[in-house]
Design a protein around this motif. Structure first.
Motif, PDB file in Angstrom:
ATOM      1  N   GLU A  98       0.820  -1.212   0.000  1.00 40.38           N
ATOM      2  CA  GLU A  98       0.000   0.000   0.000  1.00 40.38           C
ATOM      3  C   GLU A  98       0.851   1.257   0.000  1.00 40.38           C
ATOM      4  N   VAL A  99       2.005   1.223   0.692  1.00 39.37           N
ATOM      5  CA  VAL A  99       2.922   2.373   0.691  1.00 39.37           C
ATOM      6  C   VAL A  99       3.435   2.625  -0.721  1.00 39.37           C
ATOM      7  N   VAL A 100       3.840   1.554  -1.407  1.00 40.27           N
ATOM      8  CA  VAL A 100       4.346   1.697  -2.778  1.00 40.27           C
ATOM      9  C   VAL A 100       3.244   2.232  -3.689  1.00 40.27           C
ATOM     10  N   ALA A 101       2.007   1.740  -3.506  1.00 40.92           N
ATOM     11  CA  ALA A 101       0.889   2.215  -4.328  1.00 40.92           C
ATOM     12  C   ALA A 101       0.641   3.697  -4.102  1.00 40.92           C
ATOM     13  N   GLU A 102       0.735   4.158  -2.859  1.00 43.04           N
ATOM     14  CA  GLU A 102       0.532   5.582  -2.571  1.00 43.04           C
ATOM     15  C   GLU A 102       1.662   6.424  -3.144  1.00 43.04           C
ATOM     16  N   LEU A 103       2.894   5.921  -3.076  1.00 36.91           N
ATOM     17  CA  LEU A 103       4.025   6.679  -3.611  1.00 36.91           C
ATOM     18  C   LEU A 103       3.930   6.824  -5.125  1.00 36.91           C
ATOM     19  N   ARG A 104       3.287   5.878  -5.802  1.00 32.57           N
ATOM     20  CA  ARG A 104       3.107   6.008  -7.248  1.00 32.57           C
ATOM     21  C   ARG A 104       2.131   7.116  -7.589  1.00 32.57           C
ATOM     22  N   LYS A 105       1.266   7.483  -6.656  1.00 37.83           N
ATOM     23  CA  LYS A 105       0.292   8.547  -6.900  1.00 37.83           C
ATOM     24  C   LYS A 105       0.897   9.940  -6.711  1.00 37.83           C
ATOM     25  N   VAL A 106       2.055  10.012  -6.078  1.00 37.21           N
ATOM     26  CA  VAL A 106       2.682  11.305  -5.776  1.00 37.21           C
ATOM     27  C   VAL A 106       3.126  11.972  -7.069  1.00 37.21           C
ATOM     28  N   ILE A 107       2.894  13.273  -7.165  1.00 36.80           N
ATOM     29  CA  ILE A 107       3.384  14.056  -8.297  1.00 36.80           C
ATOM     30  C   ILE A 107       4.764  14.574  -7.896  1.00 36.80           C
ATOM     31  N   TRP A 108       5.788  13.944  -8.428  1.00 34.84           N
ATOM     32  CA  TRP A 108       7.145  14.285  -8.054  1.00 34.84           C
ATOM     33  C   TRP A 108       7.594  15.540  -8.802  1.00 34.84           C
ATOM     34  N   PRO A 109       8.358  16.423  -8.124  1.00 37.29           N
ATOM     35  CA  PRO A 109       8.829  17.632  -8.806  1.00 37.29           C
ATOM     36  C   PRO A 109       9.905  17.302  -9.838  1.00 37.29           C
ATOM     37  N   THR A 110      10.005  18.186 -10.832  1.00 41.29           N
ATOM     38  CA  THR A 110      11.060  18.033 -11.832  1.00 41.29           C
ATOM     39  C   THR A 110      12.390  18.470 -11.214  1.00 41.29           C
ATOM     40  N   ARG A 111      13.477  18.214 -11.916  1.00 41.05           N
ATOM     41  CA  ARG A 111      14.795  18.600 -11.402  1.00 41.05           C
ATOM     42  C   ARG A 111      14.880  20.124 -11.237  1.00 41.05           C
ATOM     43  N   LYS A 112      14.323  20.860 -12.192  1.00 38.71           N
ATOM     44  CA  LYS A 112      14.363  22.323 -12.122  1.00 38.71           C
ATOM     45  C   LYS A 112      13.586  22.820 -10.901  1.00 38.71           C
ATOM     46  N   GLN A 113      12.416  22.250 -10.661  1.00 37.85           N
ATOM     47  CA  GLN A 113      11.627  22.643  -9.498  1.00 37.85           C
ATOM     48  C   GLN A 113      12.370  22.318  -8.206  1.00 37.85           C
ATOM     49  N   MET A 114      13.002  21.149  -8.162  1.00 36.15           N
ATOM     50  CA  MET A 114      13.714  20.739  -6.952  1.00 36.15           C
ATOM     51  C   MET A 114      14.886  21.667  -6.660  1.00 36.15           C
ATOM     52  N   VAL A 115      15.620  22.070  -7.691  1.00 34.07           N
ATOM     53  CA  VAL A 115      16.735  23.004  -7.496  1.00 34.07           C
ATOM     54  C   VAL A 115      16.207  24.344  -6.995  1.00 34.07           C
ATOM     55  N   THR A 116      15.103  24.801  -7.559  1.00 35.98           N
ATOM     56  CA  THR A 116      14.514  26.072  -7.121  1.00 35.98           C
ATOM     57  C   THR A 116      14.065  25.994  -5.671  1.00 35.98           C
ATOM     58  N   TYR A 117      13.352  24.924  -5.309  1.00 34.90           N
ATOM     59  CA  TYR A 117      12.866  24.771  -3.942  1.00 34.90           C
ATOM     60  C   TYR A 117      14.030  24.687  -2.958  1.00 34.90           C
ATOM     61  N   THR A 118      15.083  23.971  -3.336  1.00 38.08           N
ATOM     62  CA  THR A 118      16.241  23.834  -2.461  1.00 38.08           C
ATOM     63  C   THR A 118      16.919  25.179  -2.249  1.00 38.08           C
ATOM     64  N   ALA A 119      17.063  25.963  -3.307  1.00 35.32           N
ATOM     65  CA  ALA A 119      17.683  27.284  -3.186  1.00 35.32           C
ATOM     66  C   ALA A 119      16.848  28.201  -2.293  1.00 35.32           C
ATOM     67  N   VAL A 120      15.546  28.150  -2.441  1.00 31.24           N
ATOM     68  CA  VAL A 120      14.666  28.984  -1.606  1.00 31.24           C
ATOM     69  C   VAL A 120      14.794  28.589  -0.139  1.00 31.24           C
ATOM     70  N   VAL A 121      14.793  27.295   0.146  1.00 29.52           N
ATOM     71  CA  VAL A 121      14.906  26.832   1.537  1.00 29.52           C
ATOM     72  C   VAL A 121      16.249  27.235   2.124  1.00 29.52           C
ATOM     73  N   LEU A 122      17.342  27.046   1.374  1.00 28.10           N
ATOM     74  CA  LEU A 122      18.668  27.414   1.893  1.00 28.10           C
ATOM     75  C   LEU A 122      18.781  28.912   2.139  1.00 28.10           C
ATOM     76  N   ALA A 123      18.229  29.721   1.245  1.00 23.92           N
ATOM     77  CA  ALA A 123      18.259  31.178   1.437  1.00 23.92           C
ATOM     78  C   ALA A 123      17.446  31.569   2.674  1.00 23.92           C
ATOM     79  N   PHE A 124      16.289  30.959   2.864  1.00 27.82           N
ATOM     80  CA  PHE A 124      15.462  31.273   4.026  1.00 27.82           C
ATOM     81  C   PHE A 124      16.165  30.868   5.318  1.00 27.82           C
TER      82      PHE A 124
END
Length: 137
Positions: A87-113
């Motif tokens: 069931e955990v694996v089934a739920e993880l397949r439903k997750v909308i994973w961020p793209t690499r560009k989004q992840m880099v942006t989110y990481t930069a925002v968190v580090l700056a904050f």
């Protein structure tokens, strides 16, 4: 082999691109779900309107919550753990994973904050230390 050879066959023009936003992905998923449900809904509406034979049985029949609970208690601990992991694996397949560009942006925002908050706390600590030292000296 380059990607240009695969794109030259004309398949990409016919296939829709992957939506870039979560709202676009939700709309695409909804549309795919509606297409899958439509034949069953059409067949059910033609099966005889108002007939009780096509409706599922409700009430104290098979498949009640108590029966499911009893079956769950009878299973071994390993079977329950295996079901949980499936069931955990089934739920993880439903997750909308961020793209690499989004992840880099989110990481930069968190580090700056975090850097801003560390600097703010350091400045406030320094100011209060000077004030306390000046007051009680």
């Amino acid at each position: 082999m380059s990607d240009d050879g695969a794109k030259g066959n004309g398949e990409d023009e016919q296939r829709p691109r992957r939506p870039e936003t979560a709202a676009g992905r939700r709309a695409r998923r909804r549309a795919a779900g509606d297409e899958a449900k439509q034949p069953a809904a059409v067949g059910a509406s033609k099966a005889g309107r108002g007939s009780s034979a096509s409706k599922p049985a409700k009430g104290k029949g098979s498949g009640t919550a108590a029966t499911k609970r009893d079956d769950e208690e009878k299973r071994s601990i390993f079977a329950r753990i295996a079901r949980f992991l499936r069931e955990v694996v089934a739920e993880l397949r439903k997750v909308i994973w961020p793209t690499r560009k989004q992840m880099v942006t989110y990481t930069a925002v968190v580090l700056a904050f975090v850097a801003f908050m560390v600097a703010l706390v350091w400045v406030l600590d320094w100011v209060f230390a000077k004030a306390v030292f000046g007051l009680f000296g």
